[in-house]
Design a protein around this motif. Structure first.
Motif, PDB file in Angstrom:
ATOM      1  N   ASN A   1      75.808  57.341 -15.884  1.00 38.42           N
ATOM      2  CA  ASN A   1      75.308  56.171 -16.503  1.00 38.42           C
ATOM      3  C   ASN A   1      75.906  55.907 -17.519  1.00 38.42           C
ATOM      4  OD1 ASN A   1      73.340  55.883 -14.465  1.00 38.42           O
ATOM      5  ND2 ASN A   1      72.190  57.675 -14.977  1.00 38.42           N
ATOM      6  N   LYS A   2      76.807  56.636 -18.009  1.00 38.58           N
ATOM      7  CA  LYS A   2      77.830  56.518 -19.190  1.00 38.58           C
ATOM      8  C   LYS A   2      76.889  56.417 -20.501  1.00 38.58           C
ATOM      9  CE  LYS A   2      81.672  54.134 -17.158  1.00 38.58           C
ATOM     10  NZ  LYS A   2      80.946  54.144 -15.813  1.00 38.58           N
ATOM     11  N   VAL A   3      75.696  57.384 -20.526  1.00 42.64           N
ATOM     12  CA  VAL A   3      74.914  57.481 -21.866  1.00 42.64           C
ATOM     13  C   VAL A   3      74.749  58.855 -22.257  1.00 42.64           C
ATOM     14  CG1 VAL A   3      73.676  55.488 -21.324  1.00 42.64           C
ATOM     15  CG2 VAL A   3      72.816  57.533 -20.484  1.00 42.64           C
ATOM     16  N   ILE A   4      74.412  58.831 -23.445  1.00 48.59           N
ATOM     17  CA  ILE A   4      74.025  60.382 -24.005  1.00 48.59           C
ATOM     18  C   ILE A   4      72.411  60.218 -24.320  1.00 48.59           C
ATOM     19  CG2 ILE A   4      74.097  61.899 -26.246  1.00 48.59           C
ATOM     20  CD1 ILE A   4      77.102  60.640 -26.106  1.00 48.59           C
TER      21      ILE A   4
ATOM     22  N   ILE B   1      72.614  57.250 -27.142  1.00 47.13           N
ATOM     23  CA  ILE B   1      73.896  56.456 -27.377  1.00 47.13           C
ATOM     24  C   ILE B   1      74.373  56.132 -26.127  1.00 47.13           C
ATOM     25  CG2 ILE B   1      76.218  56.685 -28.174  1.00 47.13           C
ATOM     26  CD1 ILE B   1      75.489  58.904 -30.051  1.00 47.13           C
ATOM     27  N   LYS B   2      74.600  54.542 -26.226  1.00 46.59           N
ATOM     28  CA  LYS B   2      75.614  54.316 -24.818  1.00 46.59           C
ATOM     29  C   LYS B   2      76.903  54.260 -25.028  1.00 46.59           C
ATOM     30  CE  LYS B   2      71.668  51.373 -23.281  1.00 46.59           C
ATOM     31  NZ  LYS B   2      71.078  49.786 -22.755  1.00 46.59           N
TER      32      LYS B   2
ATOM     33  N   PRO C   1      81.280  59.846 -20.845  1.00 47.42           N
ATOM     34  CA  PRO C   1      81.029  61.325 -21.960  1.00 47.42           C
ATOM     35  C   PRO C   1      81.107  62.472 -21.256  1.00 47.42           C
ATOM     36  CG  PRO C   1      79.084  60.137 -21.346  1.00 47.42           C
ATOM     37  CD  PRO C   1      79.786  59.160 -20.811  1.00 47.42           C
ATOM     38  N   ILE C   2      81.876  63.257 -21.505  1.00 50.20           N
ATOM     39  CA  ILE C   2      82.134  64.435 -20.610  1.00 50.20           C
ATOM     40  C   ILE C   2      81.693  65.808 -21.458  1.00 50.20           C
ATOM     41  CG2 ILE C   2      83.706  63.705 -19.028  1.00 50.20           C
ATOM     42  CD1 ILE C   2      85.845  64.833 -20.271  1.00 50.20           C
TER      43      ILE C   2
ATOM     44  N   LEU D   1      80.248  64.725 -32.142  1.00 47.87           N
ATOM     45  CA  LEU D   1      81.489  64.619 -31.598  1.00 47.87           C
ATOM     46  C   LEU D   1      81.372  64.432 -29.971  1.00 47.87           C
ATOM     47  CD1 LEU D   1      83.161  67.247 -33.883  1.00 47.87           C
ATOM     48  CD2 LEU D   1      83.437  64.734 -33.949  1.00 47.87           C
ATOM     49  N   VAL D   2      81.988  63.536 -29.519  1.00 43.50           N
ATOM     50  CA  VAL D   2      81.896  63.357 -27.996  1.00 43.50           C
ATOM     51  C   VAL D   2      83.188  63.196 -27.278  1.00 43.50           C
ATOM     52  CG1 VAL D   2      80.915  62.024 -25.999  1.00 43.50           C
ATOM     53  CG2 VAL D   2      79.827  62.264 -28.255  1.00 43.50           C
ATOM     54  N   GLY D   3      83.641  63.932 -26.276  1.00 44.01           N
ATOM     55  CA  GLY D   3      84.878  63.925 -25.536  1.00 44.01           C
ATOM     56  C   GLY D   3      84.490  62.820 -24.297  1.00 44.01           C
ATOM     57  N   MET D   4      85.449  61.884 -24.405  1.00 46.56           N
ATOM     58  CA  MET D   4      85.182  60.923 -23.228  1.00 46.56           C
ATOM     59  C   MET D   4      86.541  60.461 -22.669  1.00 46.56           C
ATOM     60  SD  MET D   4      82.543  58.028 -24.983  1.00 46.56           S
ATOM     61  CE  MET D   4      83.174  57.870 -26.657  1.00 46.56           C
TER      62      MET D   4
END
Length: 570
Positions: free
Chosen positions: A386-389, A402-403, A409-410, A422-425
């Motif tokens: 869903n591409k959210v946190i 967070i969207k 986000p992986i 910190l988010v790896g995407m």
């Protein structure tokens, strides 16, 4: 556990061992006079020896840089090793005697070390003060730009509102004037209609008299003619009427200035612009210690850091099982010793220190570091689908935190220094690391370096080092990629396909090697230090790592829910 130089993997970039002959312990110190790395035991011997007891021995990372061997451009068979104080040029011994007679000289190595220290200090100033301060000011200008746009739109709305208000008033006055004209018209027309009827009645009266007189002309009765003419010869006078006076319209007299007074005007206040606040340089030493919360923790650990170093052997402390997962691909410790762990099937569980399952969440995650714990103790984890946190607070309420738009986000990490996320995407074959503040506002994107080269391909795990470096385990690039906190590229280490990783209070970068199934240790500058764990210590397929408050290393493995804990610092 010590390894001989013959045991060093041929793919390793550097294996830091003691430089003393026959000693193969880990290097921790450096003699600035001998330019020799050494372990703690050899340092003690070195300091007690009559020949070397006055030598300057420092921790390895604080060593003086050795003077590079540079040949004299005049005497090509000699190396420059002195600095002429009068000429301020590096010279060799032959230049000193031939061309610099009577001059005084300084050991070039000492000058070189001082210059290197100055360079490192300036680099530190730039990275820790000038660059982040400039970036803060840049962010401030962007914030001001957004605010100015809002203010200008508010002014436009106010101007339109004033114009609409005046227009409404003009319409009201116009309507009143037209109504007055209509009433005046009605009154005057009524008067004219009455006059018209009066004249129509008089004309009828006259026409009747004409008829009578024509009848008298043809009458044969003279008696009647004589008497009627005498009686009817008097005719009523023509009625008098007045011509109506129409109203007049006097146009208003006004100028542009009069309209401006009514509508208002835009003015620039006579206020001197305020300079943007720049942290004074005299507070730089305080800034280098960062925020109070970070540096308070550093001070609490400083005494421990002075006495801790990599042990020559590791000791297994204990092991425990994480129920509810098939493997342990990512593990971290929350508040009160609670453990969060996940496997490659999307199972995310929380357990206590006794191994009791407290909660289990089914996610879209896999074999990545897709969950983390904030400074407040909340769990946040990525939802690739869903591409959210998502965020789960300690009262177990869940919200979309967070969207991430079009980016998947992986991997994720919550900074213990300042609370940043910190988010790896990844998206369409590209990858980046995005920094959010603790409220979820995007503040930095790290994606390229040098001439637009891509930094990342598949950032599966992210962590942060004690100096603020962002360390990423990129499986597809088969590298640990490290940038500083400003996003500038520092180094990559590329001798294994890495899996889980963590850092410790000494700045070590500890990584699972997916090829040889070992656990490796790098220093914070990318130097390979040692193979920390191998199959000999009972480790099979290590996939995840974390360090607890007691400086014990927790190791999660593939194909088992058992986590093993090791003491690796002495």
């Amino acid at each position: 556990m010590a390894f001989s130089k013959s045991q060093i993997p041929f793919t390793a970039q550097h294996y830091l061992v003691c430089g003393t002959e026959e000693c193969e312990n880990n290097c921790q110190f450096y003699c600035n006079d001998c330019h020799q790395p050494m372990c703690e035991q050899c340092r003690d011997v070195h300091k007690k020896s009559p020949d070397t007891k006055k030598h300057e021995v420092a921790p390895y990372q604080q060593r003086k840089r050795q003077l590079p061997e540079v040949k004299c451009h005049i005497h090509v068979n000699r190396y420059v090793d002195m600095l002429c104080e009068q000429c301020q040029v590096p010279v060799c011994s032959k230049c000193a005697t031939k061309d610099h007679g009577g001059h005084t000289f300084i050991d070039l190595e000492t000058v070189y070390a001082e210059k290197c220290a100055i360079c490192l200090n300036e680099i530190n100033k730039i990275e820790e003060y000038f660059l982040p301060t400039s970036q803060d000011l840049l962010k401030s200008t962007k914030t001001d730009s957004t605010e100015i746009k809002k203010i200008m739109e508010s002014l436009r709305t106010s101007i339109r509102t004033a114009a609409e208000s005046l227009k409404s008033m003009v319409d009201a006055v116009t309507s009143d004037n037209i109504k007055q004209v209509n009433e005046q018209e009605k009154s005057l027309l009524q008067l004219l209609n009455a006059q018209e009827k009066k004249y129509n009645d008089y004309i009828s009266y006259i026409n009747e008299h004409v008829k009578k007189f024509h009848g008298y002309l043809f009458s044969k009765n003279l008696q009647i003619l004589m008497s009627e003419i005498t009686k009817n010869l008097k005719i009523d006078p023509i009625p008098e009427t007045t011509k109506p006076v129409p109203p007049l319209f006097t146009a208003g007299q006004y100028s542009k200035e009069d309209v401006t007074k009514l509508l208002g005007r835009v003015t620039v206040p006579d206020t001197k612009p305020e300079n943007r606040k720049i942290k004074p340089m005299e507070t730089f030493s305080t800034q280098l210690k960062s925020t109070e919360s970070q540096r308070k923790q550093d001070r609490e650990k400083s005494a421990m850091k002075q006495t801790l170093s990599l042990s020559s052997s590791v000791t297994k402390v204990r092991e425990y099982r994480v129920p509810g997962v098939y493997s342990v691909y990512h593990i971290l410790l929350g508040k009160s010793g609670r453990i969060w762990a996940s496997d490659e099937c999307g199972s995310l569980v929380q357990t206590d220190l006794l191994g009791n399952l407290l909660q289990k969440i089914q996610t879209s995650g896999g074999s990545e570091g897709y969950h983390t714990v904030t400074q407040d103790g909340d769990l946040i984890y990525t939802d690739r689908k869903n591409k959210v946190i998502n965020r789960i607070k300690q009262d177990n309420t869940m919200t979309e935190f967070i969207k991430t738009g079009d980016w998947e986000p992986i991997s994720i990490h919550s900074s213990h220094i300042n609370g940043d996320i910190l988010v790896g995407m990844i998206k369409d074959g590209k990858a980046k690391v995005t920094r959010y503040n603790k409220t979820g506002e995007e503040i930095q994107n790290i994606q390229r370096y040098n001439k637009g080269q891509e930094l990342y391909s598949n950032p599966c795990y992210i962590t942060e080092n004690i100096n603020g470096d962002v360390c990423t385990s990129d499986y597809d690039k088969r590298a640990v990629v490290v940038v500083n906190k400003s996003g500038q590229y520092r180094f990559s280490y590329t001798f294994f396909p890495p899996n889980g990783m963590c850092t410790d209070l000494l700045g070590h970068i500890i990584v699972c090697d997916g090829l040889s199934d070992t656990v490796n240790v790098l220093d914070q500058d990318g130097q390979f230090l040692s193979l920390l764990l191998t199959e000999q210590q009972g480790i099979m397929y290590p996939r995840s790592l974390c360090v607890d408050d007691g400086n014990n290393l927790h190791v999660g493995q593939f194909n088992t829910s058992t986590v093993k804990v090791y003491k690796y610092l002495q």
